[in-house]
Design a protein around this motif. Structure first.
Motif, mmCIF file in Angstrom:
data_model
loop_
_atom_site.group_PDB
_atom_site.id
_atom_site.type_symbol
_atom_site.label_atom_id
_atom_site.label_comp_id
_atom_site.label_asym_id
_atom_site.label_seq_id
_atom_site.Cartn_x
_atom_site.Cartn_y
_atom_site.Cartn_z
ATOM 1 N N ARG A 1 23.443 -55.815 30.427
ATOM 2 C CA ARG A 1 22.353 -54.815 30.439
ATOM 3 C C ARG A 1 22.727 -53.636 31.325
ATOM 4 N NH1 ARG A 1 18.886 -59.345 30.203
ATOM 5 N NH2 ARG A 1 18.871 -59.559 32.467
ATOM 6 N N ALA A 2 23.319 -53.956 32.498
ATOM 7 C CA ALA A 2 23.679 -52.893 33.446
ATOM 8 C C ALA A 2 24.731 -51.946 32.854
ATOM 9 C CB ALA A 2 24.181 -53.510 34.746
ATOM 10 N N SER A 3 25.523 -52.456 31.905
ATOM 11 C CA SER A 3 26.538 -51.610 31.266
ATOM 12 C C SER A 3 26.018 -50.975 29.979
ATOM 13 C CB SER A 3 27.801 -52.422 30.969
ATOM 14 O OG SER A 3 28.476 -52.712 32.172
ATOM 15 N N GLY A 4 24.721 -51.088 29.755
ATOM 16 C CA GLY A 4 24.116 -50.394 28.626
ATOM 17 C C GLY A 4 24.007 -51.195 27.349
ATOM 18 N N PHE A 5 24.212 -52.513 27.431
ATOM 19 C CA PHE A 5 24.064 -53.335 26.231
ATOM 20 C C PHE A 5 22.580 -53.657 26.011
ATOM 21 C CE2 PHE A 5 28.495 -53.830 27.043
ATOM 22 C CZ PHE A 5 29.095 -54.218 25.848
ATOM 23 N N ALA B 1 38.879 -61.425 31.231
ATOM 24 C CA ALA B 1 37.632 -61.914 31.825
ATOM 25 C C ALA B 1 36.499 -60.952 31.499
ATOM 26 C CB ALA B 1 37.792 -62.049 33.334
ATOM 27 N N LEU B 2 35.396 -61.497 30.982
ATOM 28 C CA LEU B 2 34.250 -60.639 30.651
ATOM 29 C C LEU B 2 33.778 -59.882 31.893
ATOM 30 C CD1 LEU B 2 32.074 -59.688 28.633
ATOM 31 C CD2 LEU B 2 30.684 -61.627 29.362
ATOM 32 N N ALA B 3 33.706 -60.591 33.021
ATOM 33 C CA ALA B 3 33.205 -59.965 34.249
ATOM 34 C C ALA B 3 34.049 -58.757 34.633
ATOM 35 C CB ALA B 3 33.192 -60.990 35.387
ATOM 36 N N ALA B 4 35.345 -58.819 34.335
ATOM 37 C CA ALA B 4 36.234 -57.719 34.708
ATOM 38 C C ALA B 4 36.118 -56.538 33.745
ATOM 39 C CB ALA B 4 37.682 -58.214 34.759
ATOM 40 N N CYS B 5 35.910 -56.829 32.465
ATOM 41 C CA CYS B 5 35.925 -55.712 31.506
ATOM 42 C C CYS B 5 34.546 -55.111 31.259
ATOM 43 C CB CYS B 5 36.590 -56.124 30.195
ATOM 44 S SG CYS B 5 35.592 -57.144 29.120
ATOM 45 N N LEU B 6 33.478 -55.870 31.567
ATOM 46 C CA LEU B 6 32.133 -55.398 31.245
ATOM 47 C C LEU B 6 31.796 -54.059 31.913
ATOM 48 C CD1 LEU B 6 30.074 -56.372 29.304
ATOM 49 C CD2 LEU B 6 29.230 -57.971 31.006
ATOM 50 N N PRO B 7 32.096 -53.887 33.223
ATOM 51 C CA PRO B 7 31.729 -52.607 33.852
ATOM 52 C C PRO B 7 32.344 -51.396 33.159
ATOM 53 C CG PRO B 7 32.310 -54.229 35.522
ATOM 54 C CD PRO B 7 32.669 -54.820 34.188
ATOM 55 N N SER B 8 33.543 -51.564 32.595
ATOM 56 C CA SER B 8 34.212 -50.417 31.972
ATOM 57 C C SER B 8 33.453 -49.921 30.742
ATOM 58 C CB SER B 8 35.647 -50.784 31.580
ATOM 59 O OG SER B 8 35.624 -51.711 30.515
ATOM 60 N N PHE B 9 32.577 -50.774 30.196
ATOM 61 C CA PHE B 9 31.806 -50.338 29.021
ATOM 62 C C PHE B 9 30.648 -49.428 29.402
ATOM 63 C CE2 PHE B 9 34.076 -53.838 27.071
ATOM 64 C CZ PHE B 9 34.429 -53.272 25.867
ATOM 65 N N GLY B 10 30.348 -49.353 30.707
ATOM 66 C CA GLY B 10 29.243 -48.494 31.141
ATOM 67 C C GLY B 10 29.435 -47.065 30.656
ATOM 68 N N ALA B 11 30.697 -46.600 30.679
ATOM 69 C CA ALA B 11 30.986 -45.206 30.321
ATOM 70 C C ALA B 11 31.290 -45.031 28.834
ATOM 71 C CB ALA B 11 32.167 -44.712 31.149
#
Lengths: 251, 251
Positions: free
Chosen positions: B208-212, B150-160
């Motif tokens: 955007r919140a994860s830096g994209f 799920a994109l919603a589940a993996c997106l936050p992990s890209f923040g770091a």
């Protein structure tokens, strides 16, 4: 989410109009539009479009009221693609993708290694593919489709053409992106892409003699249809997105 | 013109080897190679390749002598593609084209507007497509295939994640080419491409919140599979061509 359905309608004129059978099916069955619903009618061959409203749906018949046509404001990149003749379905996908990427003209050229030698281009078929691609991508015009013609015969005439002339060559040193660094959208470009087996050494030499610079898209071998659209993508990637944020329907 | 046939051969090792049935057919029937003919055997999953010579052809059986395997020298761009789940054949063409354009990893993500929701990715099927694409394009490895998730589940992990993170957005102001102007090949990139209907406003916000950063490929609406490969092409277009000029066979 508002979605704007685009319908190809040749010979646009303001006023009441009954949709041809195919378009009537498209709006009333595929998109289930009904009385009062609006869509955008477009005629990419004359670069016109207009707003339309359905005023009557009666079984397979759909009548609509067209507003005054306006000039479509989305045009091509300024790029002419000289595409080595490829097998039928590859040419279909080149036309489809090149239209969506904004190519202005697509000339099919017969080369030494062209496997396909269409005696007579199925121009009507390719034009239909281009119109359908224009509908999907929101483009207000369609690329000119020309050919087939012999590359050897037409290449010398490009010597005098003032344009950024590029020839995709697998072993080129210069990346395509470097060669188009100073390109500004709309500035004329002629892009030569070989057929399945690539251009011959003689053809590459003739291209150089006519002012074509050799451009690379990385070290991997791209199929001809992928090479053409990858090169076009490098130009499209230089442009900002669309201003109107209403998403088109993508099927 | 010398042509180098590439044959996928898992578990490469020096010495005499009998080709599996499919590969035997490929060299002896498709390419009509016979005793004494040479080809390149490659195993993209272990990034190895070696020269091989046919020493026996007997009906459907082909035996060959493999030289010592060497590390394949062509690797990916450094780009991970997060591709919104798309209908089956579209995913096939994304895998095929993305492999040829040098993507390193392809993660299928389920998004709000994903029409296709593969319960279980046909990973073996996609891997076979990637291997075949690697063979054709002369690539010595294959992209990692992952998902669906799920994109919603993996997106936050890209923040770091320290990478150039880009999200294709039709209405983005910034052209992709501008955003990758300082990119050097191999520098990590994560590229997010929505499914058929695009990303939702909430997904774009989360990205955007994860830096994209939002990137455009021009004003036209691209089908999801075309958008993915057009974006990858902008990276491939930054690379020089191959040093070895022996053309691979393109079928």
């Amino acid at each position: 989410m508002a979605r704007r359905v685009r319908v190809y309608l040749p010979e646009l004129h303001a006023g009441r109009s009954e949709l041809p059978r195919e378009q009537a099916h498209y709006v009333s069955v595929v998109h289930r539009l009904g009385n009062g619903d609006r869509f955008t009618a477009f005629d990419p061959e004359s670069c016109l479009e207009c707003d339309a409203q359905i005023v009557e749906v009666n079984r397979a018949r759909v009548a609509c009221l067209l507003e005054a046509p306006r000039a479509a404001d989305i045009r091509g990149l300024g790029v002419t693609l000289l595409q080595g003749a490829a097998k039928g379905d590859r040419l279909d996908s080149v036309v489809r993708a090149a239209t969506a990427l904004g190519v202005d003209a697509l000339r099919i050229v017969l080369t030494e290694r062209s496997v396909a030698h269409p005696r007579e281009m199925k121009v009507e078929r390719l034009r239909a593919i281009a119109i359908e691609a224009a509908r999907q991508c929101g483009r207000g015009d369609v690329p000119r489709l020309e050919g087939p013609e012999a590359l050897a015969a037409c290449l010398p005439s490009f010597g005098a053409v003032r344009a950024l002339k590029l020839c995709l060559t697998p072993a080129a040193h210069e990346p395509l992106a470097n060669l188009i660094r100073d390109w500004t959208p709309g500035t004329p470009v002629v892009l030569l892409v070989g057929p399945e087996g690539g251009l011959s050494a003689g053809e590459e030499e003739a291209a150089r003699a006519s002012g074509f610079a050799e451009a690379a898209l990385g070290p991997l071998t791209l199929r001809t249809e992928l090479a053409a659209l990858a090169a076009l993508a490098c130009f499209a990637g230089r442009l900002p997105g669309r201003v109107d944020t209403t998403p088109d329907v993508e099927e």
